[in-house]
Design a protein around this motif. Structure first.
Motif, short mmCIF file in Angstrom:
data_model
loop_
_atom_site.label_atom_id
_atom_site.label_comp_id
_atom_site.label_asym_id
_atom_site.label_seq_id
_atom_site.Cartn_x
_atom_site.Cartn_y
_atom_site.Cartn_z
N VAL A 90 0.79 -1.53 0.20
CA VAL A 90 -0.27 0.06 -0.76
C VAL A 90 1.08 1.39 0.12
N GLU A 91 0.05 2.05 -0.94
CA GLU A 91 1.18 3.32 -0.82
C GLU A 91 0.69 5.01 -0.41
N ILE A 92 0.95 5.63 0.05
CA ILE A 92 0.45 6.62 1.07
C ILE A 92 0.72 8.05 0.26
N THR A 93 -0.18 8.78 -0.63
CA THR A 93 0.76 9.99 -0.60
C THR A 93 -0.08 11.26 -0.80
N GLY B 113 0.78 24.24 1.29
CA GLY B 113 1.59 25.06 2.33
C GLY B 113 3.29 25.11 1.02
N PRO B 114 3.77 26.21 1.96
CA PRO B 114 4.88 26.78 2.57
C PRO B 114 6.14 26.12 2.45
N GLY B 115 6.05 25.07 2.38
CA GLY B 115 7.48 24.22 1.50
C GLY B 115 8.06 24.34 4.03
N ILE B 116 9.09 22.63 3.76
CA ILE B 116 9.43 22.53 4.90
C ILE B 116 11.43 22.87 4.90
N ALA C 267 14.52 20.38 7.76
CA ALA C 267 14.25 18.76 6.34
C ALA C 267 14.47 17.48 7.19
N GLN C 268 15.72 17.89 7.90
CA GLN C 268 16.64 16.78 8.60
C GLN C 268 16.63 15.98 10.14
N LYS C 269 15.11 17.07 10.34
CA LYS C 269 15.06 16.51 11.55
C LYS C 269 13.87 16.27 12.36
N ILE C 270 12.84 16.68 10.98
CA ILE C 270 11.15 16.41 11.09
C ILE C 270 10.49 14.35 11.57
N PHE C 271 11.77 14.22 11.12
CA PHE C 271 11.29 12.17 11.27
C PHE C 271 11.99 12.55 13.48
N ARG C 272 12.80 13.03 13.91
CA ARG C 272 13.02 12.73 15.21
C ARG C 272 11.46 12.76 16.17
N SER C 273 12.00 11.83 17.30
CA SER C 273 10.65 11.80 18.29
C SER C 273 10.63 13.44 18.70
N GLY C 274 9.76 13.85 18.76
CA GLY C 274 9.65 14.89 19.82
C GLY C 274 10.04 16.88 19.08
N TYR C 275 10.61 16.38 18.17
CA TYR C 275 11.01 17.04 16.82
C TYR C 275 9.73 18.14 16.40
N PHE D 95 9.87 12.30 1.56
CA PHE D 95 8.91 13.27 1.45
C PHE D 95 9.50 14.21 0.50
N THR D 96 8.56 15.20 -0.35
CA THR D 96 9.96 16.56 -1.33
C THR D 96 9.01 17.34 -0.89
N SER D 97 10.12 18.59 -1.12
CA SER D 97 8.99 20.04 -0.37
C SER D 97 10.20 21.17 -1.23
N SER D 98 9.09 22.00 -1.48
CA SER D 98 9.28 23.12 -2.33
C SER D 98 8.71 24.73 -1.35
N GLY D 99 8.91 25.56 -2.05
CA GLY D 99 8.52 26.73 -1.97
C GLY D 99 6.85 26.62 -2.18
N HIS D 100 6.37 25.59 -2.83
CA HIS D 100 5.18 25.71 -3.81
C HIS D 100 4.25 24.21 -2.79
N GLY D 101 4.73 23.83 -1.70
CA GLY D 101 4.10 22.60 -0.79
C GLY D 101 5.28 21.21 -0.60
N THR D 102 4.55 20.20 -0.31
CA THR D 102 5.61 19.04 0.22
C THR D 102 4.46 18.03 0.15
N VAL D 103 5.02 17.16 -0.12
CA VAL D 103 4.65 16.02 -0.73
C VAL D 103 5.41 14.76 0.45
N PHE D 104 4.80 14.23 0.82
CA PHE D 104 5.30 12.59 1.81
C PHE D 104 4.58 11.51 1.02
N ARG D 105 5.31 11.09 0.96
CA ARG D 105 4.91 9.26 -0.11
C ARG D 105 5.21 8.09 1.48
N ALA D 106 4.50 7.06 1.58
CA ALA D 106 4.25 6.80 2.51
C ALA D 106 4.40 5.07 1.57
N VAL D 107 5.43 4.20 2.24
CA VAL D 107 4.68 2.87 1.56
C VAL D 107 4.45 1.73 3.15
#
Length: 247
Positions: free
Chosen positions: A164-167, A172-175, A180-188, A218-230
């Motif tokens: 199952v792939e969820i996108t 939003g304004p992007g990350i 970008a390198q910290k968003i997966f840290r627990s509590g961040y 994920f990929t992100s720019s000033g035009h939004g963010t795309v998260f992809r979970a597999v």
């Protein structure tokens, strides 16, 4: 204590399987999220009742009829659209509730036309609901910060056998690079409010994806963010499978 008696102190330490404990925590979090969504829906329903009551008091009965028909039509169309492509009732319920939740924050949530999902086993359904819920919550937060255009979030679900792939895309304004390198840290978290209560959604989502033999990117720019979970439900280890009760 008389002579000959002996006092023996003992400490019983329960040994709980880590995977089972994680599953229970996710189920509890899912229940809490459902309660929060129900409270939001109750609030929304109360607003609708107040609007109906006001129109009745003004004697605008024809307007009341049109208003109720409009409400019923919106819910029915969304449910019919989802039911035709998504066959897991938990996921349908979540997406409908999240649509109302997003609308209350002036964010339009849509489901991609190519979305498809079969009926899932209970524990698999819990994982998918948790992943979608966390990603949509973050996307709505991000879209709400958009000032240049209408705020929107799009959810796309694809299934290929056990995978199952969820996108989830947002406007939003992007990350920012420093986050970008910290968003997966627990509590961040990049939020300044609710200190101590945020920053766990993406960490949990990543853990679920990896345990299910997949990944979160994920990929992100000033035009939004795309998260992809597999998630691949065929790749759960034998030990984990027993702990999760025949998933």
């Amino acid at each position: 204590m008389t002579k000959g008696e002996q006092v023996v102190d003992s400490l019983l330490t329960p040994r709980t399987d880590t995977i089972e404990l994680m599953q229970l925590k996710r189920e509890l979090k899912s229940l809490r999220r459902s309660n929060s969504l129900l409270r939001a829906q109750v609030h929304e329903f109360n607003n609708q009742l107040h609007a109906i009551s006001g129109m009745i008091q003004m004697g605008r009965h024809a307007d009341v009829t049109r208003y109720i028909r409009s409400l019923n039509q919106q819910d029915r169309l969304l449910e019919e659209d989802l039911t035709a492509r998504v066959h897991d009732s938990s996921v349908i319920g979540l997406l409908m509730a999240k649509s109302s939740f997003a609308a209350k924050r002036d964010v339009v949530l849509s489901v991609a036309e190519n979305t498809v999902l079969d009926l899932l086993k209970p524990t698999a359904s819990i994982d998918v609901v948790t992943v979608i819920g966390n990603l949509v919550d973050n996307a709505v937060d991000a879209a709400e910060e958009s000032e240049e255009r209408d705020a929107w979030v799009e959810v796309e679900i694809q299934q290929d056998g056990s995978k199952v792939e969820i996108t989830v895309r947002d406007s939003g304004p992007g990350i920012a690079h420093e986050h970008a390198q910290k968003i997966f840290r627990s509590g961040y978290t990049t939020k300044t409010t609710e200190k101590g209560k945020r920053g766990f959604g993406l960490a949990l989502t990543q853990t679920i994806c990896e345990r299910r033999g997949g990944k979160l990117t994920f990929t992100s720019s000033g035009h939004g963010t795309v998260f992809r979970a597999v998630l691949d439900f065929a790749l759960l280890s034998e030990k984990d499978s027993e702990a999760l009760h025949d998933d």
